[in-house]
Design a protein around this motif. Sequence first.
Motif, PDB file in Angstrom:
ATOM      1  N   TYR A  15       0.805  -1.219   0.000  1.00  0.00           N
ATOM      2  CA  TYR A  15       0.000   0.000   0.000  1.00  0.00           C
ATOM      3  C   TYR A  15       0.841   1.272   0.000  1.00  0.00           C
ATOM      4  N   ASN A  16       2.140   1.108  -0.181  1.00  0.00           N
ATOM      5  CA  ASN A  16       3.059   2.247  -0.254  1.00  0.00           C
ATOM      6  C   ASN A  16       2.895   3.179   0.955  1.00  0.00           C
ATOM      7  N   ILE A  17       2.847   2.549   2.131  1.00  0.00           N
ATOM      8  CA  ILE A  17       2.756   3.293   3.386  1.00  0.00           C
ATOM      9  C   ILE A  17       4.153   3.300   3.997  1.00  0.00           C
ATOM     10  N   SER A  18       4.648   4.474   4.335  1.00  0.00           N
ATOM     11  CA  SER A  18       5.981   4.543   4.934  1.00  0.00           C
ATOM     12  C   SER A  18       5.907   4.188   6.420  1.00  0.00           C
ATOM     13  N   GLN A  19       7.034   3.752   6.936  1.00  0.00           N
ATOM     14  CA  GLN A  19       7.112   3.472   8.363  1.00  0.00           C
ATOM     15  C   GLN A  19       6.787   4.730   9.155  1.00  0.00           C
ATOM     16  N   ASN A  20       7.239   5.873   8.655  1.00  0.00           N
ATOM     17  CA  ASN A  20       6.973   7.134   9.339  1.00  0.00           C
ATOM     18  C   ASN A  20       5.486   7.469   9.350  1.00  0.00           C
ATOM     19  N   GLN A  21       4.800   7.235   8.235  1.00  0.00           N
ATOM     20  CA  GLN A  21       3.354   7.484   8.189  1.00  0.00           C
ATOM     21  C   GLN A  21       2.638   6.681   9.265  1.00  0.00           C
ATOM     22  N   LEU A  22       2.984   5.404   9.366  1.00  0.00           N
ATOM     23  CA  LEU A  22       2.331   4.557  10.357  1.00  0.00           C
ATOM     24  C   LEU A  22       2.696   5.003  11.766  1.00  0.00           C
ATOM     25  N   ALA A  23       3.949   5.343  11.978  1.00  0.00           N
ATOM     26  CA  ALA A  23       4.378   5.799  13.299  1.00  0.00           C
ATOM     27  C   ALA A  23       3.601   7.048  13.721  1.00  0.00           C
ATOM     28  N   GLU A  46      -0.807  -5.505  22.652  1.00  0.00           N
ATOM     29  CA  GLU A  46      -1.336  -4.146  22.667  1.00  0.00           C
ATOM     30  C   GLU A  46      -0.860  -3.356  21.447  1.00  0.00           C
ATOM     31  N   ALA A  47       0.390  -3.588  21.062  1.00  0.00           N
ATOM     32  CA  ALA A  47       0.931  -2.889  19.894  1.00  0.00           C
ATOM     33  C   ALA A  47       0.240  -3.349  18.612  1.00  0.00           C
ATOM     34  N   VAL A  48      -0.119  -4.628  18.531  1.00  0.00           N
ATOM     35  CA  VAL A  48      -0.833  -5.117  17.346  1.00  0.00           C
ATOM     36  C   VAL A  48      -2.161  -4.385  17.214  1.00  0.00           C
ATOM     37  N   ILE A  49      -2.838  -4.175  18.325  1.00  0.00           N
ATOM     38  CA  ILE A  49      -4.097  -3.413  18.286  1.00  0.00           C
ATOM     39  C   ILE A  49      -3.834  -1.996  17.801  1.00  0.00           C
ATOM     40  N   GLU A  50      -2.754  -1.392  18.273  1.00  0.00           N
ATOM     41  CA  GLU A  50      -2.403  -0.042  17.837  1.00  0.00           C
ATOM     42  C   GLU A  50      -2.019  -0.016  16.358  1.00  0.00           C
ATOM     43  N   ILE A  51      -1.355  -1.066  15.865  1.00  0.00           N
ATOM     44  CA  ILE A  51      -1.032  -1.172  14.442  1.00  0.00           C
ATOM     45  C   ILE A  51      -2.321  -1.178  13.629  1.00  0.00           C
ATOM     46  N   ILE A  52      -3.271  -1.981  14.060  1.00  0.00           N
ATOM     47  CA  ILE A  52      -4.561  -2.077  13.363  1.00  0.00           C
ATOM     48  C   ILE A  52      -5.245  -0.710  13.338  1.00  0.00           C
ATOM     49  N   GLU A  53      -5.268  -0.034  14.480  1.00  0.00           N
ATOM     50  CA  GLU A  53      -5.888   1.293  14.546  1.00  0.00           C
ATOM     51  C   GLU A  53      -5.140   2.311  13.689  1.00  0.00           C
ATOM     52  N   GLY A  54      -3.817   2.238  13.681  1.00  0.00           N
ATOM     53  CA  GLY A  54      -3.021   3.149  12.861  1.00  0.00           C
ATOM     54  C   GLY A  54      -3.237   2.915  11.383  1.00  0.00           C
ATOM     55  N   LEU A  55      -3.235   1.654  10.976  1.00  0.00           N
ATOM     56  CA  LEU A  55      -3.483   1.340   9.564  1.00  0.00           C
ATOM     57  C   LEU A  55      -4.874   1.794   9.142  1.00  0.00           C
ATOM     58  N   GLU A  56      -5.841   1.628  10.033  1.00  0.00           N
ATOM     59  CA  GLU A  56      -7.219   2.030   9.719  1.00  0.00           C
ATOM     60  C   GLU A  56      -7.304   3.527   9.426  1.00  0.00           C
ATOM     61  N   LYS A  57      -6.510   4.329  10.101  1.00  0.00           N
ATOM     62  CA  LYS A  57      -6.485   5.774   9.851  1.00  0.00           C
ATOM     63  C   LYS A  57      -5.926   6.100   8.469  1.00  0.00           C
ATOM     64  N   ILE A  58      -5.072   5.211   7.958  1.00  0.00           N
ATOM     65  CA  ILE A  58      -4.398   5.461   6.683  1.00  0.00           C
ATOM     66  C   ILE A  58      -5.140   4.809   5.523  1.00  0.00           C
ATOM     67  N   ASN A  59      -5.496   3.525   5.686  1.00  0.00           N
ATOM     68  CA  ASN A  59      -6.108   2.786   4.576  1.00  0.00           C
ATOM     69  C   ASN A  59      -6.793   1.541   5.134  1.00  0.00           C
ATOM     70  N   SER A  60      -8.115   1.513   5.066  1.00  0.00           N
ATOM     71  CA  SER A  60      -8.854   0.378   5.637  1.00  0.00           C
ATOM     72  C   SER A  60      -8.560  -0.929   4.912  1.00  0.00           C
TER      73      SER A  60
END
Length: 81
Positions: A15-23, A46-60
């Motif tokens: 999805y061409n998402i940078s590590q910085n975008q997700l961070a 807990e971090a996996v849940i945060e990864i899911i929430e972060g990705l959702e903000k960028i691209n479902s």
Amino acid sequence: MARAGKALRQVLETYNISQNQLAVAMGIGRSSINRWVNESRDPSAEAVIEIIEGLEKINSSATRDFLVLYLGRIVENDNQT
């Protein structure tokens, strides 16, 4: 283990998402994302849940793909009230 890191790396590349975008979306430092993607450290539950929430903000779609890659499938909620 490293399944989460592999899944995350693949989704970020696809999805061409940078590590910085997700961070930024997760409100954490990029170094944590880098450690997970390079499999030098596994994210906590807990971090996996945060990864899911972060990705959702960028691209479902990226979120869904991460879940499929990480869990092997997505469990749909059949409880309808």
